[in-house]
Design an enzyme around this catalytic site. Structure first.
Site, mmCIF file in Angstrom:
data_model
loop_
_atom_site.group_PDB
_atom_site.id
_atom_site.type_symbol
_atom_site.label_atom_id
_atom_site.label_comp_id
_atom_site.label_asym_id
_atom_site.label_seq_id
_atom_site.Cartn_x
_atom_site.Cartn_y
_atom_site.Cartn_z
ATOM 1 N N ARG A 36 2.508 -5.655 9.088
ATOM 2 C CA ARG A 36 3.073 -6.087 7.808
ATOM 3 C C ARG A 36 2.208 -7.192 7.243
ATOM 4 O O ARG A 36 1.808 -8.106 7.980
ATOM 5 C CB ARG A 36 4.480 -6.675 7.991
ATOM 6 C CG ARG A 36 5.556 -5.705 8.355
ATOM 7 C CD ARG A 36 6.749 -6.450 8.915
ATOM 8 N NE ARG A 36 6.383 -7.207 10.106
ATOM 9 C CZ ARG A 36 7.152 -8.133 10.690
ATOM 10 N NH1 ARG A 36 8.303 -8.452 10.175
ATOM 11 N NH2 ARG A 36 6.755 -8.754 11.771
ATOM 12 N N GLU A 76 -1.349 2.515 11.399
ATOM 13 C CA GLU A 76 -1.184 1.068 11.550
ATOM 14 C C GLU A 76 0.185 0.658 11.000
ATOM 15 O O GLU A 76 0.591 1.116 9.950
ATOM 16 C CB GLU A 76 -2.319 0.350 10.786
ATOM 17 C CG GLU A 76 -2.291 -1.147 10.893
ATOM 18 C CD GLU A 76 -2.179 -1.619 12.347
ATOM 19 O OE1 GLU A 76 -3.038 -1.266 13.163
ATOM 20 O OE2 GLU A 76 -1.206 -2.341 12.662
ATOM 21 N N ASP A 105 -17.792 -2.300 4.093
ATOM 22 C CA ASP A 105 -17.103 -2.059 2.823
ATOM 23 C C ASP A 105 -18.136 -1.727 1.761
ATOM 24 O O ASP A 105 -19.284 -2.172 1.834
ATOM 25 C CB ASP A 105 -16.268 -3.277 2.401
ATOM 26 C CG ASP A 105 -15.085 -2.874 1.536
ATOM 27 O OD1 ASP A 105 -13.953 -2.825 2.051
ATOM 28 O OD2 ASP A 105 -15.310 -2.565 0.343
ATOM 29 N N CYS A 138 2.560 -0.091 0.323
ATOM 30 C CA CYS A 138 2.913 1.013 1.239
ATOM 31 C C CYS A 138 4.182 1.767 0.860
ATOM 32 O O CYS A 138 4.118 2.973 0.609
ATOM 33 C CB CYS A 138 3.022 0.481 2.662
ATOM 34 S SG CYS A 138 1.440 -0.091 3.304
ATOM 35 N N LYS A 144 6.269 -9.811 -1.813
ATOM 36 C CA LYS A 144 7.068 -10.532 -0.814
ATOM 37 C C LYS A 144 6.332 -11.833 -0.473
ATOM 38 O O LYS A 144 5.223 -12.063 -0.973
ATOM 39 C CB LYS A 144 7.301 -9.681 0.424
ATOM 40 C CG LYS A 144 6.040 -9.348 1.194
ATOM 41 C CD LYS A 144 6.402 -8.729 2.531
ATOM 42 C CE LYS A 144 5.158 -8.516 3.361
ATOM 43 N NZ LYS A 144 5.430 -8.024 4.673
HETATM 44 N N1 NAD Z 1 -1.650 -3.103 3.478
HETATM 45 C C1 NAD Z 1 -0.796 -2.848 4.464
HETATM 46 O O1 NAD Z 1 0.084 -3.649 4.763
HETATM 47 C C2 NAD Z 1 -0.905 -1.568 5.261
HETATM 48 C C3 NAD Z 1 -0.207 -1.456 6.466
HETATM 49 C C4 NAD Z 1 -0.327 -0.283 7.199
HETATM 50 C C5 NAD Z 1 -1.107 0.760 6.718
HETATM 51 N N2 NAD Z 1 -1.766 0.628 5.533
HETATM 52 C C6 NAD Z 1 -2.619 1.749 5.087
HETATM 53 O O2 NAD Z 1 -3.969 1.412 5.386
HETATM 54 C C7 NAD Z 1 -4.846 1.912 4.361
HETATM 55 C C8 NAD Z 1 -5.646 0.779 3.762
HETATM 56 O O3 NAD Z 1 -4.757 -0.119 3.142
HETATM 57 P P1 NAD Z 1 -5.234 -1.579 2.672
HETATM 58 O O4 NAD Z 1 -4.031 -2.259 2.154
HETATM 59 O O5 NAD Z 1 -6.036 -2.209 3.744
HETATM 60 O O6 NAD Z 1 -6.210 -1.171 1.460
HETATM 61 P P2 NAD Z 1 -7.206 -2.112 0.657
HETATM 62 O O7 NAD Z 1 -7.283 -1.559 -0.713
HETATM 63 O O8 NAD Z 1 -6.851 -3.550 0.845
HETATM 64 O O9 NAD Z 1 -8.615 -1.874 1.381
HETATM 65 C C9 NAD Z 1 -9.331 -0.709 1.335
HETATM 66 C C10 NAD Z 1 -10.815 -1.069 1.379
HETATM 67 O O10 NAD Z 1 -11.570 0.124 1.526
HETATM 68 C C11 NAD Z 1 -12.804 -0.062 0.826
HETATM 69 N N3 NAD Z 1 -13.437 1.248 0.606
HETATM 70 C C12 NAD Z 1 -12.998 2.269 -0.163
HETATM 71 N N4 NAD Z 1 -13.884 3.295 -0.107
HETATM 72 C C13 NAD Z 1 -14.885 2.921 0.715
HETATM 73 C C14 NAD Z 1 -16.098 3.520 1.158
HETATM 74 N N5 NAD Z 1 -16.445 4.733 0.741
HETATM 75 N N6 NAD Z 1 -16.879 2.843 1.995
HETATM 76 C C15 NAD Z 1 -16.541 1.596 2.421
HETATM 77 N N7 NAD Z 1 -15.422 0.958 2.028
HETATM 78 C C16 NAD Z 1 -14.603 1.599 1.188
HETATM 79 C C17 NAD Z 1 -12.372 -0.766 -0.442
HETATM 80 O O11 NAD Z 1 -13.442 -1.405 -1.083
HETATM 81 C C18 NAD Z 1 -11.329 -1.760 0.116
HETATM 82 O O12 NAD Z 1 -11.916 -2.996 0.439
HETATM 83 C C19 NAD Z 1 -3.941 2.643 3.379
HETATM 84 O O13 NAD Z 1 -3.880 3.996 3.713
HETATM 85 C C20 NAD Z 1 -2.592 1.994 3.602
HETATM 86 O O14 NAD Z 1 -1.512 2.854 3.259
HETATM 87 C C21 NAD Z 1 -1.697 -0.516 4.822
#
Ligand code: NAD
Length: 432
Positions: A154, A151, A30, A263, A324
């Site tokens: 939930r 992915e 990260d 999402c 939620k």
């Molecule tokens: N949250 C969910 O329930 C969920 C479920 C399925 C899919 N998704 C998808 O997965 C993706 C991520 O979602 P999330 O909720 O985990 O996001 P999030 O914001 O919790 O995490 C994203 C992470 O990426 C890091 N990041 C960004 N740019 C970076 C870089 N250049 N180098 C290294 N790290 C970097 C950020 O610091 C952050 O920690 C999205 O596209 C989302 O739509 C999310």
């Protein structure tokens, strides 16, 4: 296998930890230095049931590592999962892919042997094609393969959902990558997960179509709840009666507040933008978005009616503020619009959330956090049950609330209206 998860958020951290628990060597990268330092100390950045134990176990046995060094982590790994955020653009409804392309350019500079590059982030159809184009500008096509593996976990159930998914979707026409990924996921396939190999574009669309469909189910039942409120019918009976039909299914068919989270709101918007780009009108999803955007003001209108329009100085308690239960995620939670609207009209809001105080409300006048349920509800005129945490399901309101004329507005329908009537509690639920 040696895996690298880029982006250690809800998706990257959960899937990285679960892959390491299945026996793979995983580096979670990260750009957030503090997050990585904390993880190395065993401090988990998000609330997700069961996550802490799995992180500690796999970090201790050295299958799981945390790093801020993208280049080094990529060069040590065979499979790279991109798990960064794809939020809504600041000036528009499409997906902001800047985090994706930023990472892709860095990956491009770190490939010296064959790597599978996977988008686990939710990305619009054709993003994989674009990633392929960007990398091939500098790297031989023989050295990489770009795959979509959306992915479906939930928040709040993420570990279970990852280990026991209904399906694993792999979007690639490359036989070699497909074989490697089928092998990677074989422990989940052997437990019953269906393995679906499609084209890359189809995999990208499956994710958006699934989220848009689930958002539609929620919005559908929410609109029916509005009708039920007018005709003396309980929406819970409708949800059960409809949901028992296997063609419909009962999940995501419970009336409540507007859908929120990281999402559904962004993905429903992004899919309509993609369709517009290809001159196709997804009118059903567009009306779902509109209806959902209107939901919080409808519920607020109900609050005013419940309080006979007298909102000034009313003590309103929110039980739960996240979008939620079982998550600390505040992204697009309906409380973010409802609480400021109520205090603007003169209400005094007290809230409790099992995941603690939220920065989102710290600057708001007349909004206070109580660190337990009893204190939160004590002086309330109105208690709003905003999320369905188990913690809220058996509160002895008669004992805990000192104001004997208190009212409950249960936005999740977790209590029985008839039991509340028996207890002589003034109780309102959604859709009845
Ligand atoms: N949250 C969910 O329930 C969920 C479920 C399925 C899919 N998704 C998808 O997965 C993706 C991520 O979602 P999330 O909720 O985990 O996001 P999030 O914001 O919790 O995490 C994203 C992470 O990426 C890091 N990041 C960004 N740019 C970076 C870089 N250049 N180098 C290294 N790290 C970097 C950020 O610091 C952050 O920690 C999205 O596209 C989302 O739509 C999310």
């Amino acid at each position: 296998m040696k895996l690298c998860m880029i982006g250690t958020g809800y998706v990257g951290l959960v899937s990285g930890v679960c892959f390491s628990d299945l026996g793979n060597e995983v580096i979670c990268v990260d750009r957030d230095l503090k997050k990585v330092e904390n993880l190395k100390k065993g401090i988990i950045p998000i609330y997700e049931p069961g996550l802490e134990e799995l992180v500690l176990k796999n970090y201790k046995n050295k299958r799981l590592k945390f790093s801020t060094n993208l280049k080094d982590s990529i060069s040590k790994s065979d499979i790279i999962f991109i798990c960064v955020g794809t939020p809504t653009l600041k000036n528009g409804n499409g997906a902001d892919l800047s985090q994706i392309y930023d990472v892709v350019k860095k990956i491009r500079g770190s490939i010296s042997k064959f790597k599978i590059i996977i988008t686990k982030s939710t990305v619009p159809v054709t993003t994989g094609d674009e990633i392929q184009k960007i990398i091939s500008q500098k790297v031989s096509k023989k050295l990489f393969s770009v795959v979509s593996n959306p992915e479906f976990l939930r928040e709040g159930e993420a570990i279970r959902d990852f280990i026991y998914p209904d399906r694993v979707v792999i979007g690639t026409n490359d036989k070699k990558s497909n074989k490697i990924l089928k092998n990677l996921y074989s422990p989940l396939i052997s437990k019953g997960a269906k393995y679906v190999n499609t084209s890359r574009r189809a995999a990208e669309l499956i994710k958006y179509a699934s989220n848009a469909f689930l958002a539609t189910k929620i919005t559908f039942i929410n609109e029916l709840a509005n009708l039920c409120e007018k005709i003396n019918v309980n929406i819970e009976d409708i949800s059960i009666g409809m949901g028992l039909d296997k063609r419909i299914g009962g999940r995501f068919l419970r009336a409540g507040p507007a859908y929120g989270g990281s999402c559904f709101p962004k993905d429903t918007k992004a899919i309509t933008i993609t369709a517009d780009k290809f001159k196709t009108n997804l009118s059903v999803i567009k009306s779902v978005i509109k209806s959902n955007e209107n939901r919080s003001s409808l519920l607020l209108k109900r609050v005013f009616e419940i309080l006979n329009g007298k909102i000034m100085n009313k003590k309103i308690c929110f039980l739960g503020v996240t979008f939620k239960a079982n998550t600390d995620d505040m992204r697009d939670s309906s409380s973010l619009s409802m609480i400021p609207s109520l205090v603007k009209k003169g209400a005094k809001v007290n809230y409790f959330d099992p995941t603690g105080e939220k920065d989102n409300f710290k600057k708001l006048k007349n909004v206070n956090y109580s660190d337990n349920i009893k204190i939160a509800v004590k002086d309330s005129d109105l208690i709003i049950i905003h999320t369905e945490w188990n913690d809220f399901k058996s509160i002895n309101f008669k004992k805990e609330v000192q104001n004997k004329k208190f009212i409950i507005f249960d936005m999740r329908n977790i209590y029985s209206p008839s039991k509340m009537k028996e207890l002589k509690i003034k109780y309102f639920s959604v859709g009845s």
